[in-house]
Structure formats: C-alpha cells, structure tokens
Design an enzyme around this catalytic site. Structure first.
Site, mmCIF file in Angstrom:
data_model
loop_
_atom_site.group_PDB
_atom_site.id
_atom_site.type_symbol
_atom_site.label_atom_id
_atom_site.label_comp_id
_atom_site.label_asym_id
_atom_site.label_seq_id
_atom_site.Cartn_x
_atom_site.Cartn_y
_atom_site.Cartn_z
ATOM 1 N N GLY A 25 -52.805 -65.386 -31.814
ATOM 2 C CA GLY A 25 -53.886 -65.015 -30.919
ATOM 3 C C GLY A 25 -53.353 -64.354 -29.666
ATOM 4 O O GLY A 25 -52.247 -63.810 -29.645
ATOM 5 N N CYS A 26 -54.119 -64.415 -28.612
ATOM 6 C CA CYS A 26 -53.739 -63.795 -27.339
ATOM 7 C C CYS A 26 -52.383 -64.312 -26.872
ATOM 8 O O CYS A 26 -52.165 -65.523 -26.784
ATOM 9 C CB CYS A 26 -54.805 -64.090 -26.285
ATOM 10 N N PHE A 27 -51.477 -63.385 -26.573
ATOM 11 C CA PHE A 27 -50.137 -63.833 -26.189
ATOM 12 C C PHE A 27 -50.097 -64.532 -24.837
ATOM 13 O O PHE A 27 -49.122 -65.207 -24.521
ATOM 14 C CB PHE A 27 -49.102 -62.708 -26.253
#
Length: 222
Positions: free
Chosen positions: A54-56
């Site tokens: 997902g979002c880093f």
C-alpha cells in the site's frame, strides 16, 4: 492517495474531510501472526529488504519504529527507471509498486521478524491490488526478496501462515523479482515523521504504528 507537496498543502482540509468520512482499515487488519518457523542465518550487521504494502508512507512509518531497523527509503519497484516517478506510478500502468527499502541489522532483527511484523500490522495480505482507501496495482501487497535466503524464508512463512489459517481469506501477497529499486521524490521520504497530523496519516497509518507498539512491544522503538 496523495499528490505533489504544494497541492497537499493547498487541499489538506478537503482531503481531511474525505478521508475522515472513509472507513479506516488499519486497526481492523492488525493480527499477531505466529513466529516464523524458518529464520535466515545471520551473516553480517547490514541487510536490505524491500516491502510493498500500500502507501509507502505507512510502510516506512511502521518499520522506522522497529528495533534494529537502521533506515528506510520510500520508492518504486517492479517497473522501469523511466517511469519511476509518482505521476506515472499513480496511473497504475507502470508495473511499479509503491515500496520501501528497509536497511536493518540482522543481529537485532532478522528478515523473518520483519516479515512477521509486515503480515501482522503493515499490510492486509488478503487484499488484491489495494490497501485501505488506495486502489490499483501500485498498491499491491508484494515482497521483493534481495537474496535466495530471503526468498526461501518468505516462501516458507507464507506457507506457514496459509497452513495455520491465520486469515479468513487466502493470502494474496506475491514474491516478485525486479531489476531495481528507485527512490521516490524527496517529499515522500519520512512523510509520517514529518507530517504526523496529516489527515491520511492520522486515519490510516498511525493505527498501524500503535498496533506495532501494542502487539510487538519487544520490537518497538520510539
């Protein structure tokens, strides 16, 4: 999920309202996965691993609070160097996943330990091409082993979790190979630490860090 830094600053209130209205999946997904049965032998004091979940922002934010982690770099893995920039990756057509390179001291935390944390609080491994409010192949759950030893440990741990029926749905996390890791733009680096009150972080990522502290207190560092 996010745009360039000037636009983030200009639209923070609107984004905050939208994200606040959306459900947060971070708290619900936390589960204490069993300890890995296979552990990679320690051969030095520095090792690198790459995780996509997902979002880093959140992936890096969690691993930065793990004892033995020396540092993290947010970036892109799975595609070509020519498309390794946020505007291209955000289209979902580059083959890249938002990923995080984790440098760690295996005498303090081994790769198997990082996998356990990843599968417990970083990502929901049962989701395909999405995590939380973010959708698209760039948000897929994937591991990019950096050595044959890491690949062996990761394969064994996924098999162990599957056999133990830890999750209600099949594990979708894939092991992938990639020609390189490409660091993301500067404004993405250490985003959670620099923007702790940003609405997306509060709703989606802070609960993951809190879950790490609650579920793995022995691994927690401030």
């Amino acid at each position: 999920m996010k745009t360039s830094l000037p636009v983030i600053a200009a639209t923070g209130i609107v984004a905050g309202l939208l994200w606040a209205a959306a459900p947060s999946f971070a708290a619900e997904q936390a589960v204490k996965a069993p300890a890995p049965a296979l552990v990679e032998p320690v051969t030095g004091h520095r090792e690198t691993a790459i995780f996509a979940g997902g979002c880093f922002w959140g992936v890096a934010g969690v691993f930065n609070h793990v004892k033995g982690v020396v540092g993290t770099t947010s970036g892109y893995t799975g595609g070509k160097a020519s498309t390794a920039q946020y505007e291209d990756v955000a289209t979902g057509t580059t083959g890249h996943a938002e990923s995080v390179k984790v440098v760690f001291d295996p005498t303090k935390v081994n790769y198997a330990d990082l996998l356990r944390i990843y599968f417990s609080v970083v990502a929901d491994p049962t989701l395909v091409n999405r995590q939380g409010p973010d959708h698209g192949p760039q948000y897929r759950s994937a591991l990019f082993p950096q050595s044959p030893g890491q690949a062996k440990v990761a394969q064994a741990y996924i098999a162990q979790l599957t056999a133990a029926h830890v999750y209600a749905a099949p594990i979708a996390t894939k092991l992938e190979t990639a020609p390189g890791f490409f660091p993301a733009e500067g404004y993405h680096q250490d985003f959670m630490a620099r923007n702790p009150d940003y609405p997306y972080i509060v709703i989606n990522d802070r609960p993951k860090v809190e879950a790490l502290k609650r579920i793995f207190p022995q691994s927690w560092k401030a």
